[in-house]
Each structure stands twice: as structure tokens, then as C-alpha cells.
Write a protein that holds these residues in place. Sequence first.
Motif, PDB file in Angstrom:
ATOM      1  N   LEU A  16      -5.370  -5.495  -8.773  1.00 63.11           N
ATOM      2  CA  LEU A  16      -4.111  -6.145  -7.465  1.00 63.11           C
ATOM      3  C   LEU A  16      -5.034  -7.522  -7.142  1.00 63.11           C
ATOM      4  O   LEU A  16      -5.084  -8.316  -6.216  1.00 63.11           O
ATOM      5  N   ASN A  17      -6.188  -8.011  -8.084  1.00 64.87           N
ATOM      6  CA  ASN A  17      -6.962  -9.218  -7.774  1.00 64.87           C
ATOM      7  C   ASN A  17      -7.339  -9.198  -6.150  1.00 64.87           C
ATOM      8  O   ASN A  17      -7.074 -10.149  -4.942  1.00 64.87           O
ATOM      9  N   LEU A  18      -7.774  -7.926  -5.532  1.00 65.71           N
ATOM     10  CA  LEU A  18      -8.716  -8.416  -4.039  1.00 65.71           C
ATOM     11  C   LEU A  18     -10.072  -8.508  -4.884  1.00 65.71           C
ATOM     12  O   LEU A  18     -11.175  -7.725  -4.021  1.00 65.71           O
ATOM     13  N   GLU A  19     -10.442  -9.645  -5.123  1.00 61.06           N
ATOM     14  CA  GLU A  19     -11.802 -10.076  -5.508  1.00 61.06           C
ATOM     15  C   GLU A  19     -12.903 -10.135  -4.394  1.00 61.06           C
ATOM     16  O   GLU A  19     -13.989  -9.870  -4.487  1.00 61.06           O
ATOM     17  N   LEU A  39      -1.084  -4.834   1.714  1.00 62.48           N
ATOM     18  CA  LEU A  39      -0.184  -5.170   0.141  1.00 62.48           C
ATOM     19  C   LEU A  39       1.146  -5.861   0.421  1.00 62.48           C
ATOM     20  O   LEU A  39       1.620  -5.281   1.556  1.00 62.48           O
ATOM     21  N   ILE A  42       5.025  -6.817  -4.232  1.00 61.16           N
ATOM     22  CA  ILE A  42       4.622  -6.817  -6.323  1.00 61.16           C
ATOM     23  C   ILE A  42       3.900  -6.756  -5.760  1.00 61.16           C
ATOM     24  O   ILE A  42       3.567  -5.738  -7.168  1.00 61.16           O
ATOM     25  N   ASP A  43       2.800  -5.895  -5.194  1.00 62.24           N
ATOM     26  CA  ASP A  43       1.845  -5.237  -5.258  1.00 62.24           C
ATOM     27  C   ASP A  43       2.101  -3.980  -5.488  1.00 62.24           C
ATOM     28  O   ASP A  43       1.814  -2.914  -6.173  1.00 62.24           O
ATOM     29  N   GLU A  46       3.385  -3.867  -8.834  1.00 57.49           N
ATOM     30  CA  GLU A  46       1.868  -3.916  -9.825  1.00 57.49           C
ATOM     31  C   GLU A  46       1.454  -2.151  -9.677  1.00 57.49           C
ATOM     32  O   GLU A  46       0.651  -1.493 -10.644  1.00 57.49           O
TER      33      GLU A  46
END
Lengths: 84, 208, 399
Positions: A16-19, A39, A42-43, A46
Amino acid sequence: MDKLIQELKEEIIEALNLEDMEIDEIDEEQALFGDGLGLDSIDALELIVLLEKNYGIKIEDPKQGKDIFYSVKSMAEYITAHQK
Amino acid sequence: MSTLKHVYLSNSSLFVNNKLVLRGENPIFAKFLKEVYLYNLSRYPKFYKMDALSKLAFVASEVLLKDYKHKHQAEEVGIILQNKSSTIIVDKKHQASISNREEYFPSPANFVYTLPNVMTGEICIRNGFKGENAVFIVPGFDAAFLMNYLQILFDNDKTKMMLGGFVDAGEDYYEAFMFIIDEQNYKEIQADQLYNLYKELKENAETS
Amino acid sequence: MKNTDNKAYIISDAIISSLDFGSQKNMEALYAGKSGVKKIEDNSLYPHAFMGARIDDEKLNQCFSNISYLNQLPEDFEFTRFEKMAIVAMAGSYRTCEFPLHKKTLFILSTTKGNIDLLQDENIKKFGKERQMLWRTADVIKQFWGFENEAHVLSNACVSGVEAIALASQFLKAGLYDHAVVVGADMLSEFVVSGFMSFQSLSSKVCKPFDKDRDGLNLGEAAACVFMSTDKSYLDKKNEVVVVSGGASSNDSNHISGPSRTGDGQFFAISGALKEAGIKANEIDYVSAHGTATPYNDEMESKALTLAGLHNKPIHSLKAYFGHCLGAAGLVESVVVIRNLRDQRIIKSLGYKQNGLPLPLNIIEETKSWPLKNALKTASGFGGSNAAVIFSKIRKSTI
């Protein structure tokens, strides 16, 4: 179970690109959607892909997702119960 | 032209109004984008979810709009961008995810970014802009066509403030030129001067 | 560049779709209530069967070879399927009325993914890497015809087609060009089908816009062309003429894939179009809405149309006839609106049985004669984009 929870947290951050989040910042009982991790739809889609890709579990009815993806813990429980 | 606020980002350099304000330490595109994001922008977790093209357009707009005050209504502010490579980076990623029937896992979070106008959408969401929106795919920045369209929109009272520019990203290149134009200054901006400004910035970034 | 007194007259149009080739034949199919949405079993598009609206390949190739005499490129130049679709649609318009190719003609291509199938390895070998770039694709189409001006590509998701018509009319009214040729095309591809599948937004049946049981969209493919001009000498002998009287775009500023929860974005586009047309909402005689048949899109539209005061006007969606043709949808559906204005008929919203909207709309349940002067076409898409365009029928004696 604890190992799976840690693994899931890592996978969620990556998928989820929770960088800007660290593994320790996610509480396994915290709500992933709504006020929790914040979230979105879309999450959720995913996460369905993540379950299929990493655990071979296919969710046919997206409405089921609401309960399965409530928290990291509920995801881990679902995986444990359904993994072949 | 002196009243035109603009930013230019390429080759690990960030220019604001012709001045080099950040020289990236990392030549890698993704890392440079993060540097710009961390440079002076407020926290916005959605940034990390964006594809490279949206990230590029987003950081350019953030730098451009920082300290820029206006009193226009949401529907009076819009954005029109040009782009050359559409969404080639995420397009290839999506294509790779479906090229093997055994490993067939298209990602919805990736697929949603396979439209170039999602970058203007991200900027609108961040800033609450609800006005005119468009993305044109061009072989190179086309100042004449863009200015013609912007002037039509202003002249016919369809907008009060617009972001305009050229934002493009591929696997080994990226470039963003973005400016703010409003009902006060739009008549002063000549397309050829705008193009020359863009060329000048491009050269400066290459030699900086 | 304030608008002059120029009017953007619709001179000719064409559609090629899953229903048929040519505007007239498409209208006959629509009036007969036929749907182009069928079960598709083709492993090159998706590993499983799905519902979609597809153009007949044999017919496309036949039509393309019939118009090869128009080609300005070398005889052995190879065109892609997407390019053939766009060119055949343009030729339909050209054969009704030859559009000029000189400097005073604006050429716009509206598409979301163009030659997206050229990302596949075997196609890269055949056509090269650059060909799938949309500006390059548009350039090939430009060269087929020999337009003197460069092609302009508008790619604003599913609103591209509606916005392209509005945009072209602005350039004409401002006097920057005398003529505009606007073509919209998008095709069914493995790329797009798999993406929408991952979004779980496809219906397993023919879609049901605005209906209580709507459960998703059908993808379709089509191409359509509109030739417009400010030059009265192009008008035919008929006493009535259709013009583009207003258009606008907007953004929801809400979510990149989820429609607005209030409908205000779409409302702003409609308001902008009404303002330019110089008419009030009550002067709109019918609305051709976006109506994808996904739960949230249709709900958003019911709110936007109610905000605009259009909820009691006859409203339809054409998605159950053509599928959702993405960047071509707005153009195909606009051509239908133009034809409806000429025919003084409105088309039933196929797939609709029972209201499924929080704010009910006056959905057209029967194809019938209906007095029409002004018609509104709307569209919405990913990225939060919206667009609206108004077509009006005017008497020649008044121009």
C-alpha cells in the motif's frame, strides 16, 4: 500467529506504499479503514490482491472484505483458517 | 512575464522563479522526488501512494502554491497540463503484471495511475480546486496551444486562476515546468516568451 | 480571444461501434433497442469470459481497405487496429462532407489509452517502441489524411470525448480556427480489461444504468468523429442546424477513483456549459448522462443533476448499448445526441427497470418522439474529472 502478524504488517506497508510508516506504528487490533490507518477503497482492492498473491486465498465477494480486512489481526485469523 | 510565478524541476534541480533552490543529492528520480517532498512541504501521506508522474506534478504544484494567496472559489481555479509520455512507467508495470498467466496479478493501486489526468486530479484534491481540467499529450511543450486555450478560458470568464505547464516522466527522464496564471496577468503572457523561459530553465537545469 | 459571433455548426458525424458502422446504422440499432454488449471469450483479452462490446474485425479491415485511396502515406505503411478505428470513423464523416485539411482546421484526437496493445513484446517488434506514444499515434493519423496542422491529443480519462467537442468549439468561437475535426477512439485491450477486473467494477450481465440492481459496467470499444465549422457554406439545404452552444469541465477534488459524494463537481461543469450557452436549466429538453452503472457513479449523477435542477428532464445512459468506450464514449454519445436533435426523438435508457438512486431521476423508459431544442451531454471519470456540453438546434433563418 505473531510471526504472521509481523509478516502481514511488512507486506501491507509495501503493497500500500505506506512509506512513512514503521511496522511498530501499526497496532494489529487497530482499524485499517476509516479513522484507523485511513486506508481507502483502492487499498481494499489491493489487499484482496495481496491475499491471493501471497497466500493463495481468493475472495470472490468483495463485501466479505469488510470483516476480513478490519484489522491486521482479523486478516491473520482469516489467513490461518483458510490457507491450504 | 515578471509577474508569472513558476517552477522547474529536472535533472535533480529545482528552480523557483528562475532561481536554483534545491540541488538534489541523489540523482535517482524517485529519491529526488522524496527530497523535494521533504524539502519544505507539509506532511501528506497520500504522496507515497502516487505514481512517479503524479508525485512529480504534485511536488511541483506544492512548491508553486506555497505562500501563494488567493481568494477564488473552488470552481474558479483549474489546471491544464501537457505531457509527452502519458503514463508509460505505470503502463509498463501493469503490462508486466498481466504478461504471464501463471503470475497474473494486476494491481488496482497501480492501474488507477494509468491515466495522465490523475496527476491533475491529485493536485485538485490537495488544494480543493474544482475548475477547468485538461491534459494534452504533446511531442514537446507547446506553449502556443496552451496559451491560446488558457486565454480563451480567461477571456470568456470560465476561470479566474489556472495552473499550467508541462509535466513528463519516463524510466530515465523527468521534467516539470509549472506556472500560475490569473485574471490579472494572463494578458501579459506571450506564448513565445513562455516558451523561451522554458528553454532557458531546461538549459540551466542541464548545466547546473 | 473573447468569443466572436461565430457559431460551431455540426457539419457531419460518424460512429463505428459494436452495433454497426455509420451514424445512421447505429441510430437504427439504438431505436430498435439492440445492445452491442455480448459475452466475450478470448484468451488474448482476458483468461475468463466477460461481457463487453466489441467491433467486428473483419468489417473494420474491409472498411479500412475501402478507404485506402484517401491514404497520404506510402501504400505499404502498416496501420494499427486503433489507428484503423479512428481513421474509418473519420472517413465516415469525410465521405458525408469533405473536411478541409489546411491550416484553418484544428484536428483533435480524444483517447485514454490509444495503441496500448503495442506494449506487448510482439507488437513492439512490429511497430517499434515509439508508436504507442499518443502524440505519435495521432501523428500517424494526421499523416494518413495530410492535415497541415499538428494533431492535438486530449487525454482526460472518460470525459475526453465530451471535453474534446467543447474545447474544439471554444477554438472555433474564438476565431482561431474555421473548422475542427474531432475524433475519439478507444479499444478493448487486455490492459484495460484486466485493470477494470482488478477494480471489480465489471458487471457479469448487460449493465443496468440507474437501476436498483446495477452492479457494474461493461467495457466497450468504438470510434466516432464530428466535423464542425463556423463556415455556413458547409451547411446542407435543411432548414435546421445543430450547434455546440456551450461546454465546460471541472474536477471533483474528492478521490482519484471514487466519484464525488455530493455531485458538486459535475454540477459545476453543467453550470459552466449552461452559462456559455446562455440558457437556464429549464430550457434543457433532455440529458444524455454518463451512467456507467457502477453504484457510486450513478448515485453521484443523481445528486449532480438534482443540484442542477435537471432531475425531472428525460435522462438516459447509452452504456447498455455501446458498453463504456472510455475516451470515445463522450464522442459516440454526443453523435447520438446530435442525431436525436435532428430526429426529434429520445432513446430509452436500456437496462433500467426500477429506481435505484437516492435522488430519483426521470429515466427514459421508452424510445419515442420528443420535441428537442437543447440537449445536455455529461461525462465523469477517474481523476475526478467531469465535463458537460450542450447541443442546440437552431433555425437557419436565424443565423
